[in-house]
Design an enzyme around this catalytic site. Structure first.
Site, PDB file in Angstrom:
ATOM      1  N   PRO A   1       0.819  -1.214   0.000  1.00  0.00           N
ATOM      2  CA  PRO A   1       0.000   0.000   0.000  1.00  0.00           C
ATOM      3  C   PRO A   1       0.855   1.267   0.000  1.00  0.00           C
ATOM      4  O   PRO A   1       1.938   1.299   0.594  1.00  0.00           O
ATOM      5  CB  PRO A   1      -0.787  -0.113   1.311  1.00  0.00           C
ATOM      6  CG  PRO A   1       0.081  -0.928   2.204  1.00  0.00           C
ATOM      7  CD  PRO A   1       0.893  -1.833   1.340  1.00  0.00           C
ATOM      8  N   GLY A   2       0.387   2.267  -0.680  1.00  0.00           N
ATOM      9  CA  GLY A   2       1.056   3.568  -0.665  1.00  0.00           C
ATOM     10  C   GLY A   2       0.064   4.612  -0.195  1.00  0.00           C
ATOM     11  O   GLY A   2       0.055   5.052   0.958  1.00  0.00           O
TER      12      GLY A   2
ATOM     13  N   ARG B   1      -1.541  15.912  -9.535  1.00  0.00           N
ATOM     14  CA  ARG B   1      -2.688  15.016  -9.694  1.00  0.00           C
ATOM     15  C   ARG B   1      -3.895  15.661 -10.382  1.00  0.00           C
ATOM     16  O   ARG B   1      -4.506  15.032 -11.241  1.00  0.00           O
ATOM     17  CB  ARG B   1      -3.090  14.397  -8.347  1.00  0.00           C
ATOM     18  CG  ARG B   1      -1.965  13.578  -7.704  1.00  0.00           C
ATOM     19  CD  ARG B   1      -2.424  12.817  -6.468  1.00  0.00           C
ATOM     20  NE  ARG B   1      -3.386  11.795  -6.798  1.00  0.00           N
ATOM     21  CZ  ARG B   1      -4.684  11.891  -6.640  1.00  0.00           C
ATOM     22  NH1 ARG B   1      -5.207  12.960  -6.078  1.00  0.00           N
ATOM     23  NH2 ARG B   1      -5.476  10.921  -7.019  1.00  0.00           N
TER      24      ARG B   1
ATOM     25  N   TYR C   1      -4.677  13.618 -13.700  1.00  0.00           N
ATOM     26  CA  TYR C   1      -5.800  12.675 -13.646  1.00  0.00           C
ATOM     27  C   TYR C   1      -7.133  13.380 -13.470  1.00  0.00           C
ATOM     28  O   TYR C   1      -8.128  12.715 -13.184  1.00  0.00           O
ATOM     29  CB  TYR C   1      -5.683  11.738 -12.439  1.00  0.00           C
ATOM     30  CG  TYR C   1      -4.371  11.079 -12.157  1.00  0.00           C
ATOM     31  CD1 TYR C   1      -3.755  10.269 -13.108  1.00  0.00           C
ATOM     32  CD2 TYR C   1      -3.763  11.220 -10.912  1.00  0.00           C
ATOM     33  CE1 TYR C   1      -2.567   9.627 -12.812  1.00  0.00           C
ATOM     34  CE2 TYR C   1      -2.577  10.573 -10.604  1.00  0.00           C
ATOM     35  CZ  TYR C   1      -1.980   9.779 -11.564  1.00  0.00           C
ATOM     36  OH  TYR C   1      -0.820   9.138 -11.251  1.00  0.00           O
TER      37      TYR C   1
ATOM     38  N   CYS D   1       2.364  28.602 -17.027  1.00  0.00           N
ATOM     39  CA  CYS D   1       1.821  28.955 -18.336  1.00  0.00           C
ATOM     40  C   CYS D   1       1.295  27.729 -19.063  1.00  0.00           C
ATOM     41  O   CYS D   1       1.855  27.281 -20.066  1.00  0.00           O
ATOM     42  CB  CYS D   1       2.887  29.660 -19.153  1.00  0.00           C
ATOM     43  SG  CYS D   1       3.492  31.094 -18.273  1.00  0.00           S
TER      44      CYS D   1
ATOM     45  N   TYR E   1       1.579  10.811  -3.647  1.00  0.00           N
ATOM     46  CA  TYR E   1       1.696  11.264  -5.036  1.00  0.00           C
ATOM     47  C   TYR E   1       1.568  12.789  -5.127  1.00  0.00           C
ATOM     48  O   TYR E   1       1.031  13.327  -6.093  1.00  0.00           O
ATOM     49  CB  TYR E   1       0.669  10.550  -5.938  1.00  0.00           C
ATOM     50  CG  TYR E   1       0.753   9.045  -5.795  1.00  0.00           C
ATOM     51  CD1 TYR E   1       1.800   8.347  -6.388  1.00  0.00           C
ATOM     52  CD2 TYR E   1      -0.169   8.334  -5.027  1.00  0.00           C
ATOM     53  CE1 TYR E   1       1.904   6.971  -6.222  1.00  0.00           C
ATOM     54  CE2 TYR E   1      -0.067   6.963  -4.857  1.00  0.00           C
ATOM     55  CZ  TYR E   1       0.971   6.284  -5.458  1.00  0.00           C
ATOM     56  OH  TYR E   1       1.081   4.931  -5.287  1.00  0.00           O
TER      57      TYR E   1
HETATM   58  C1  LIG Z   1       1.990   2.338  -7.277  1.00  0.00           C
HETATM   59  C2  LIG Z   1       2.120   0.929  -6.863  1.00  0.00           C
HETATM   60  C3  LIG Z   1       1.718   0.526  -5.575  1.00  0.00           C
HETATM   61  C4  LIG Z   1       1.048   1.448  -4.606  1.00  0.00           C
HETATM   62  O1  LIG Z   1      -0.222   1.809  -5.027  1.00  0.00           O
HETATM   63  P1  LIG Z   1      -1.216   2.579  -4.023  1.00  0.00           P
HETATM   64  O2  LIG Z   1      -2.429   2.810  -4.825  1.00  0.00           O
HETATM   65  O3  LIG Z   1      -0.540   3.845  -3.627  1.00  0.00           O
HETATM   66  O4  LIG Z   1      -1.456   1.680  -2.870  1.00  0.00           O
HETATM   67  C5  LIG Z   1       1.941  -0.789  -5.209  1.00  0.00           C
HETATM   68  N1  LIG Z   1       2.537  -1.669  -6.060  1.00  0.00           N
HETATM   69  C6  LIG Z   1       2.916  -1.319  -7.294  1.00  0.00           C
HETATM   70  C7  LIG Z   1       3.550  -2.319  -8.169  1.00  0.00           C
HETATM   71  C8  LIG Z   1       2.728  -0.022  -7.740  1.00  0.00           C
HETATM   72  O5  LIG Z   1       3.100   0.320  -8.977  1.00  0.00           O
END
Ligand SMILES: *Cc1c(COP(=O)(O)O)cnc(C)c1O
Length: 417
Positions: free
Chosen positions: A276-277, A314, A318, A344, A372
């Protein structure tokens, strides 16, 4: 979990026990601000939810790669999911003996693979046949055994933004199920490869977690097929992707996710690795920005701020939504504004069509920018990158200083003739 980062007391906003306008005053704007407690709470929350499962949380470094943040994750016992040599070096800077690193990414270079092998990482998440052979060759040359998982692309629709969906068959990531089995069989015959896992990451910012069910079912059937071919894995890496609420989206409860892990994967008795990130840090950070001008016209009103798309990409990339709070003025407005930066580019916006009352000199908070945010920032328009600050109870301190003009020209100046 996901408790609100901000606390309002009379007309002031606080993170933990620090008034946000004090941070803006001390370190200027734009600036990223994180709450240490919020990050720790979120890690604890996930660790507790997974307490019945043999698991390892590998924080996705690309979400936020600040060294002090990485150190915090290390101190909580987390491993790391990296996608480049640079990220590997960042992790090693805070954790030189780290053996809990998984290396993802479709384009690992020779030097990145060498560095990873020399540092005995936990696993390469292999994304193609050519990559597998390249890792075996390098590993042989260095007299190492590379531990690998194969990243399977389960062809499930993560129902997220197309730019962050990674598990569909026309995405560049991973290997389809049939080819994955073939590749595992080839890998099993390579002398400098040790198969240790299976891996899958279907996308980012999943608000509805049900697509994981399909992915887990496919992982399970692959593991069965591997076992019937005498190929055993030690861990199952289920990737990242758990979403957060940016605009009051409903997020499936984390228990739902944990129950799916238990239902489909626990029977194999393997370590479950998660990557998780966003879930761990997204809501723990915000960006402060100062209102420079109010510009009104017949058709459109703009709040011009000192932060821009280079600082928080972001929205431009996106069309992502970030809540905006005016910390200096909480009154409602009857007017609708776009909140835009000085760059710009027409795509330089932080928020669109917001009901906000703002005046020159007000400080705005762009919410949910912990993941991010800074890590995607750039120097476009020769804008120095902004500082990062962490709040810890009633204290706050820099964890990255604001860049200056010398930083911008450091690698060019010597070539002036
Ligand atoms: C970006 C990424 C993550 C983390 O994704 P989250 O949506 O931030 O949890 C985990 N594994 C891989 C391979 C990724 O590219």
């Amino acid at each position: 979990m996901n408790k609100s980062l901000l606390r309002q007391e009379s007309s002031h906003y606080f993170i933990e026990d620090v008034k946000l306008t004090d941070i803006a005053q001390k370190f200027g704007t734009p600036a990223y601000v994180y709450s240490k407690k919020h990050i720790l709470d979120q890690i604890n929350f996930l660790q507790n939810a997974l307490s019945d499962i043999d698991h390892l949380i590998c924080f996705a470094v690309k979400a936020n790669s600040n060294l002090s943040i990485l150190k915090l994750f290390k101190e909580c016992g987390c491993g790391f999911d990296i996608v480049s040599g640079g990220e590997l070096q960042r992790v090693l800077t805070v954790d030189s003996l780290n053996s809990k690193i998984v290396f993802s990414g479709v384009g690992k270079s020779v030097s990145e693979i060498e560095m990873a092998l020399n540092n005995n990482i936990l696993a390469f998440n292999v994304e193609s046949e050519e990559e597998l052979f390249r890792i075996n060759d390098i590993s042989q040359r260095l007299s190492k055994i590379a531990k690998v998982s194969i990243r399977v692309n389960p062809n499930v629709d993560a129902k997220t933004h197309p730019y962050i969906s990674t598990g569909l068959k026309d995405n560049k990531f991973g290997i389809d199920e049939t080819s994955a089995i073939k590749l595992y069989k080839k890998a099993a015959k390579l002398d400098h490869i040790k198969i240790t896992g299976i891996d899958c990451h279907i996308g980012s910012q999943l608000t509805d977690l049900s697509p994981f069910e399909d992915a887990f079912i496919k992982l399970a059937s692959l593991i069965d097929e591997l076992e019937s071919n005498q190929i055993a894995v030690e861990h199952i890496d289920i990737g990242g992707g758990i979403g957060i609420s940016y605009n009051n989206e409903d997020i499936s409860p984390i228990d739902f996710y944990v129950q799916m892990i238990k239902k489909y994967l626990l029977k194999y008795n393997k370590k479950i690795i998660l990557e998780p990130g966003r879930f761990l840090i997204g809501k723990a950070g915000l960006m402060l920005t100062n209102v420079e001008y109010i510009k009104k016209s017949e058709h459109k009103n703009f709040v011009l701020v000192d932060a821009a798309m280079n600082d928080l990409m972001r929205p431009s990339l996106y069309n992502a939504f970030h809540e905006v709070i005016n910390l200096s003025n909480t009154q409602d407005s009857n007017d609708i504004f776009d909140i835009v930066g000085p760059i710009c580019e027409t795509g330089d916006f932080l928020a669109k069509d917001r009901n906000i009352k703002a005046n020159q000199g007000d400080i705005l908070a762009i919410m949910d920018a912990g993941a991010y945010g800074f890590s995607m920032s750039s120097n476009y328009n020769s804008r120095p990158r902004v500082p990062e600050i962490i709040v810890d109870k009633d204290e706050f301190y820099l964890i990255r200083e604001r860049e200056n003009f010398s930083d911008l020209i450091a690698h060019e100046e010597k070539f002036l003739k």
